[in-house]
Motif scaffolding. Structure first.
Motif, PDB file in Angstrom:
ATOM      1  N   GLU A 139       0.811  -1.215   0.000  1.00  0.00           N
ATOM      2  CA  GLU A 139       0.000   0.000   0.000  1.00  0.00           C
ATOM      3  C   GLU A 139       0.847   1.269   0.000  1.00  0.00           C
ATOM      4  OE1 GLU A 139      -0.701  -2.588   2.165  1.00  0.00           O
ATOM      5  OE2 GLU A 139      -2.245  -3.286   0.759  1.00  0.00           O
ATOM      6  N   MET A 140       2.144   1.146   0.047  1.00  0.00           N
ATOM      7  CA  MET A 140       3.026   2.309   0.104  1.00  0.00           C
ATOM      8  C   MET A 140       2.920   3.123  -1.189  1.00  0.00           C
ATOM      9  SD  MET A 140       7.063   2.289   1.013  1.00  0.00           S
ATOM     10  CE  MET A 140       8.044   3.777   1.017  1.00  0.00           C
ATOM     11  N   ALA A 141       2.678   4.433  -1.055  1.00  0.00           N
ATOM     12  CA  ALA A 141       2.477   5.310  -2.209  1.00  0.00           C
ATOM     13  C   ALA A 141       3.761   6.031  -2.572  1.00  0.00           C
ATOM     14  CB  ALA A 141       1.381   6.329  -1.912  1.00  0.00           C
ATOM     15  N   SER A 142       3.759   6.636  -3.757  1.00  0.00           N
ATOM     16  CA  SER A 142       4.950   7.363  -4.218  1.00  0.00           C
ATOM     17  C   SER A 142       5.283   8.525  -3.289  1.00  0.00           C
ATOM     18  CB  SER A 142       4.733   7.882  -5.647  1.00  0.00           C
ATOM     19  OG  SER A 142       4.580   6.808  -6.547  1.00  0.00           O
ATOM     20  N   PHE A 143       4.240   9.151  -2.717  1.00  0.00           N
ATOM     21  CA  PHE A 143       4.496  10.276  -1.812  1.00  0.00           C
ATOM     22  C   PHE A 143       5.253   9.841  -0.568  1.00  0.00           C
ATOM     23  CE2 PHE A 143       3.129  13.398   1.468  1.00  0.00           C
ATOM     24  CZ  PHE A 143       3.728  14.511   0.912  1.00  0.00           C
ATOM     25  N   ASP A 144       5.057   8.589  -0.152  1.00  0.00           N
ATOM     26  CA  ASP A 144       5.810   8.073   0.992  1.00  0.00           C
ATOM     27  C   ASP A 144       7.300   7.993   0.673  1.00  0.00           C
ATOM     28  OD1 ASP A 144       3.628   7.553   2.821  1.00  0.00           O
ATOM     29  OD2 ASP A 144       3.042   5.947   1.471  1.00  0.00           O
ATOM     30  N   TYR A 145       7.626   7.784  -0.607  1.00  0.00           N
ATOM     31  CA  TYR A 145       9.026   7.701  -1.025  1.00  0.00           C
ATOM     32  C   TYR A 145       9.640   9.084  -1.178  1.00  0.00           C
ATOM     33  CZ  TYR A 145      13.096   6.503  -3.899  1.00  0.00           C
ATOM     34  OH  TYR A 145      14.367   6.386  -4.401  1.00  0.00           O
ATOM     35  N   PHE A 146       8.877  10.020  -1.768  1.00  0.00           N
ATOM     36  CA  PHE A 146       9.392  11.378  -1.976  1.00  0.00           C
ATOM     37  C   PHE A 146       9.247  12.255  -0.741  1.00  0.00           C
ATOM     38  CE2 PHE A 146       8.075  10.224  -6.427  1.00  0.00           C
ATOM     39  CZ  PHE A 146       9.366  10.088  -6.911  1.00  0.00           C
ATOM     40  N   GLY A 147       8.322  11.898   0.150  1.00  0.00           N
ATOM     41  CA  GLY A 147       8.044  12.731   1.313  1.00  0.00           C
ATOM     42  C   GLY A 147       9.252  13.060   2.178  1.00  0.00           C
ATOM     43  N   PRO A 148      10.090  12.065   2.560  1.00  0.00           N
ATOM     44  CA  PRO A 148      11.256  12.390   3.394  1.00  0.00           C
ATOM     45  C   PRO A 148      12.192  13.399   2.735  1.00  0.00           C
ATOM     46  CG  PRO A 148      10.842  10.038   3.398  1.00  0.00           C
ATOM     47  CD  PRO A 148       9.912  10.611   2.389  1.00  0.00           C
ATOM     48  N   VAL A 149      12.341  13.317   1.410  1.00  0.00           N
ATOM     49  CA  VAL A 149      13.193  14.281   0.707  1.00  0.00           C
ATOM     50  C   VAL A 149      12.558  15.666   0.750  1.00  0.00           C
ATOM     51  CG1 VAL A 149      14.325  14.832  -1.472  1.00  0.00           C
ATOM     52  CG2 VAL A 149      14.008  12.443  -0.803  1.00  0.00           C
ATOM     53  N   LEU A 150      11.241  15.723   0.577  1.00  0.00           N
ATOM     54  CA  LEU A 150      10.547  17.015   0.589  1.00  0.00           C
ATOM     55  C   LEU A 150      10.606  17.657   1.971  1.00  0.00           C
ATOM     56  CD1 LEU A 150       7.412  16.140  -1.583  1.00  0.00           C
ATOM     57  CD2 LEU A 150       9.433  17.448  -2.262  1.00  0.00           C
ATOM     58  N   ILE A 151      10.535  16.854   3.015  1.00  0.00           N
ATOM     59  CA  ILE A 151      10.665  17.403   4.369  1.00  0.00           C
ATOM     60  C   ILE A 151      12.011  18.109   4.517  1.00  0.00           C
ATOM     61  CG2 ILE A 151      10.913  16.808   6.811  1.00  0.00           C
ATOM     62  CD1 ILE A 151       8.917  14.566   6.394  1.00  0.00           C
ATOM     63  N   GLY A 152      13.074  17.425   4.104  1.00  0.00           N
ATOM     64  CA  GLY A 152      14.402  18.028   4.183  1.00  0.00           C
ATOM     65  C   GLY A 152      14.538  19.243   3.295  1.00  0.00           C
ATOM     66  N   PHE A 153      13.968  19.185   2.086  1.00  0.00           N
ATOM     67  CA  PHE A 153      14.096  20.308   1.153  1.00  0.00           C
ATOM     68  C   PHE A 153      13.399  21.557   1.682  1.00  0.00           C
ATOM     69  CE2 PHE A 153      11.992  22.761  -2.229  1.00  0.00           C
ATOM     70  CZ  PHE A 153      13.114  23.336  -2.799  1.00  0.00           C
ATOM     71  N   PHE A 154      12.169  21.407   2.165  1.00  0.00           N
ATOM     72  CA  PHE A 154      11.444  22.578   2.640  1.00  0.00           C
ATOM     73  C   PHE A 154      12.117  23.179   3.865  1.00  0.00           C
ATOM     74  CE2 PHE A 154       7.628  20.682   0.428  1.00  0.00           C
ATOM     75  CZ  PHE A 154       7.621  21.639  -0.579  1.00  0.00           C
ATOM     76  N   ALA A 209       8.224  18.075  10.444  1.00  0.00           N
ATOM     77  CA  ALA A 209       8.294  16.621  10.626  1.00  0.00           C
ATOM     78  C   ALA A 209       7.001  16.088  11.238  1.00  0.00           C
ATOM     79  CB  ALA A 209       9.489  16.267  11.502  1.00  0.00           C
ATOM     80  N   TRP A 210       6.486  16.763  12.268  1.00  0.00           N
ATOM     81  CA  TRP A 210       5.231  16.312  12.902  1.00  0.00           C
ATOM     82  C   TRP A 210       4.072  16.341  11.914  1.00  0.00           C
ATOM     83  CZ3 TRP A 210       0.960  19.599  13.412  1.00  0.00           C
ATOM     84  CH2 TRP A 210      -0.144  19.028  14.046  1.00  0.00           C
ATOM     85  N   TYR A 211       3.939  17.413  11.164  1.00  0.00           N
ATOM     86  CA  TYR A 211       2.815  17.547  10.241  1.00  0.00           C
ATOM     87  C   TYR A 211       2.871  16.474   9.150  1.00  0.00           C
ATOM     88  CZ  TYR A 211      -0.588  19.741   7.139  1.00  0.00           C
ATOM     89  OH  TYR A 211      -1.682  19.987   6.340  1.00  0.00           O
ATOM     90  N   ALA A 212       4.066  16.244   8.607  1.00  0.00           N
ATOM     91  CA  ALA A 212       4.201  15.270   7.527  1.00  0.00           C
ATOM     92  C   ALA A 212       3.884  13.864   7.997  1.00  0.00           C
ATOM     93  CB  ALA A 212       5.611  15.329   6.943  1.00  0.00           C
ATOM     94  N   ILE A 213       4.298  13.520   9.208  1.00  0.00           N
ATOM     95  CA  ILE A 213       4.130  12.154   9.689  1.00  0.00           C
ATOM     96  C   ILE A 213       2.753  11.927  10.305  1.00  0.00           C
ATOM     97  CG2 ILE A 213       5.002  10.450  11.344  1.00  0.00           C
ATOM     98  CD1 ILE A 213       7.783  11.738  10.965  1.00  0.00           C
ATOM     99  N   ASP A 214       2.341  12.806  11.212  1.00  0.00           N
ATOM    100  CA  ASP A 214       1.100  12.584  11.950  1.00  0.00           C
ATOM    101  C   ASP A 214      -0.140  13.081  11.217  1.00  0.00           C
ATOM    102  OD1 ASP A 214       2.533  11.419  13.940  1.00  0.00           O
ATOM    103  OD2 ASP A 214       2.495  13.119  15.307  1.00  0.00           O
ATOM    104  N   VAL A 215      -0.022  14.163  10.471  1.00  0.00           N
ATOM    105  CA  VAL A 215      -1.194  14.718   9.796  1.00  0.00           C
ATOM    106  C   VAL A 215      -1.322  14.159   8.377  1.00  0.00           C
ATOM    107  CG1 VAL A 215      -2.343  16.829   9.021  1.00  0.00           C
ATOM    108  CG2 VAL A 215      -1.084  16.820  11.186  1.00  0.00           C
ATOM    109  N   LEU A 216      -0.226  14.236   7.597  1.00  0.00           N
ATOM    110  CA  LEU A 216      -0.276  13.737   6.221  1.00  0.00           C
ATOM    111  C   LEU A 216      -0.130  12.216   6.153  1.00  0.00           C
ATOM    112  CD1 LEU A 216       1.811  16.446   4.325  1.00  0.00           C
ATOM    113  CD2 LEU A 216      -0.652  16.326   4.680  1.00  0.00           C
ATOM    114  N   GLY A 217       0.336  11.622   7.233  1.00  0.00           N
ATOM    115  CA  GLY A 217       0.401  10.163   7.288  1.00  0.00           C
ATOM    116  C   GLY A 217       1.513   9.543   6.474  1.00  0.00           C
TER     117      GLY A 217
END
Length: 339
Positions: A139-154, A209-217
């Protein structure tokens, strides 16, 4: 006449500002060149390990544009999969085919799975292989793969802008000059500014980090504290780099000019795009990009559940970047006052 006089003044202003001319003419060429090299690179072949698989299937996989490596036992194959050398392992479990996917990149997993299933259906029709994942899940989506990079970039991008503009205002408002008129030393000035700005970068890193993990899932398999640590180190690197480059700018517009030259190239080497498709000499440029190390560690923590021992090299490199930029900040203050 008035229109001509105004136009001439604007033209002369641009001609005198060499940095603006470079941004106008050279920066687009640089970005377009990077895009061409990134998107027009080599085709990426999936790396598949096989254990005790019939030669007919191995040959068919090799003819399907896959890099196939044969292993004598599953232990060596599983170790190569865990080390990231393989995208999948095809083996026999109880006389039936079994596929274990590395699973970090959903797009790669789907490509490999489709290739293996097509090969198996052609060689052994009606036999459904058992599918497991080393990391992630189906069930892992593409956003789960790109998300950690986007967290660091922003975190990197916004802290870079905040630090550059804020430190520039300290200079242009005369605050820095008045501060340097006191007996305070240059390294104390740098540490003071970094501490003050650092409080807000810490809060921003925690919020993102909190928003990406807990809110965006976003998919999360590692320690939240390591995610916060890496986000903080990336922010600290951006903070020291932003204050350093602001020493060479005279207004906010010149701070923005650094974005296509400093921030945008890092996006191409951060992991948002497959580095394996680039030529080898171009891949080496990623080694001088702070965002590459931060994104690599963030993805390792969140998707592969890596611990301190797995990401310590990334931590030390980011600390080295921050230390070097901070020391250069101290040297850059020499032009304001020699202490």
């Amino acid at each position: 006449m008035r229109i001509r006089a105004l136009a001439i003044r604007i033209i002369r202003q641009f001609v005198r500002d060499k940095r603006t001319l470079a941004l106008l003419f050279l920066a687009p060429l640089l970005i377009l060149t990077l895009m061409k090299l990134v998107f027009n690179g080599n085709a990426v072949e999936p790396n598949i390990g096989v254990v005790q698989i019939p030669d007919a299937i191995v040959e068919r996989l090799a003819n399907s544009d896959a890099a196939v490596t044969t292993y004598e036992d599953s232990t060596a194959a599983d170790k190569a999969l865990k080390d990231g050398d393989l995208d999948a392992v095809l083996s026999l479990a109880g006389g039936k085919p079994a596929i274990m996917l590395e699973g970090s990149d959903p797009s790669t997993s789907k490509m490999v799975l489709l290739l293996l299933q097509r090969t198996m259906s052609a060689e052994a029709p009606g036999v459904a292989p058992a599918i497991t994942y080393l990391h992630g899940n189906a069930e892992m989506a593409s956003f789960d793969y790109f998300g950690p990079v986007l967290i660091g970039f922003f975190s990197f991008f916004f802290v870079f802008m905040l630090a550059g503009v804020s430190f520039l205002r300290e200079r242009t408002s005369g605050t820095l000059e008045r501060l340097l008129a006191t007996p305070i030393r240059r390294f104390e000035v740098v540490l003071g500014y970094l501490t003050g700005f650092g409080l807000f970068t810490l809060l921003q890193a925690a919020l993102i980090a909190w928003y990406a993990i807990d809110v965006l899932g976003l998919y999360m398999d590692g320690s939240i504290w390591l995610v916060l640590l890496m986000n903080l180190l990336l922010s600290l690197t951006a903070l020291t780099l932003g204050t350093l480059l602001s020493s060479f700018a005279s207004n906010e517009f010149q701070i923005i000019q650094f974005i296509p030259l400093v921030v945008v190239p890092q996006v191409f080497f951060s992991g948002l795009f497959n580095l394996d498709s680039m030529t080898s000499w171009l891949q080496q440029l990623s080694r001088i990009m702070p965002l590459y190390y931060g994104a690599d560690a963030m993805r390792g923590i969140m998707i592969r559940g890596e611990s301190w021992g797995d990401i310590q090299l990334d931590i030390y490199v980011l600390l080295a970047f921050s230390t070097i930029f901070a020391l250069l900040n101290v040297l850059a203050l020499k032009k304001h006052r020699s202490i």
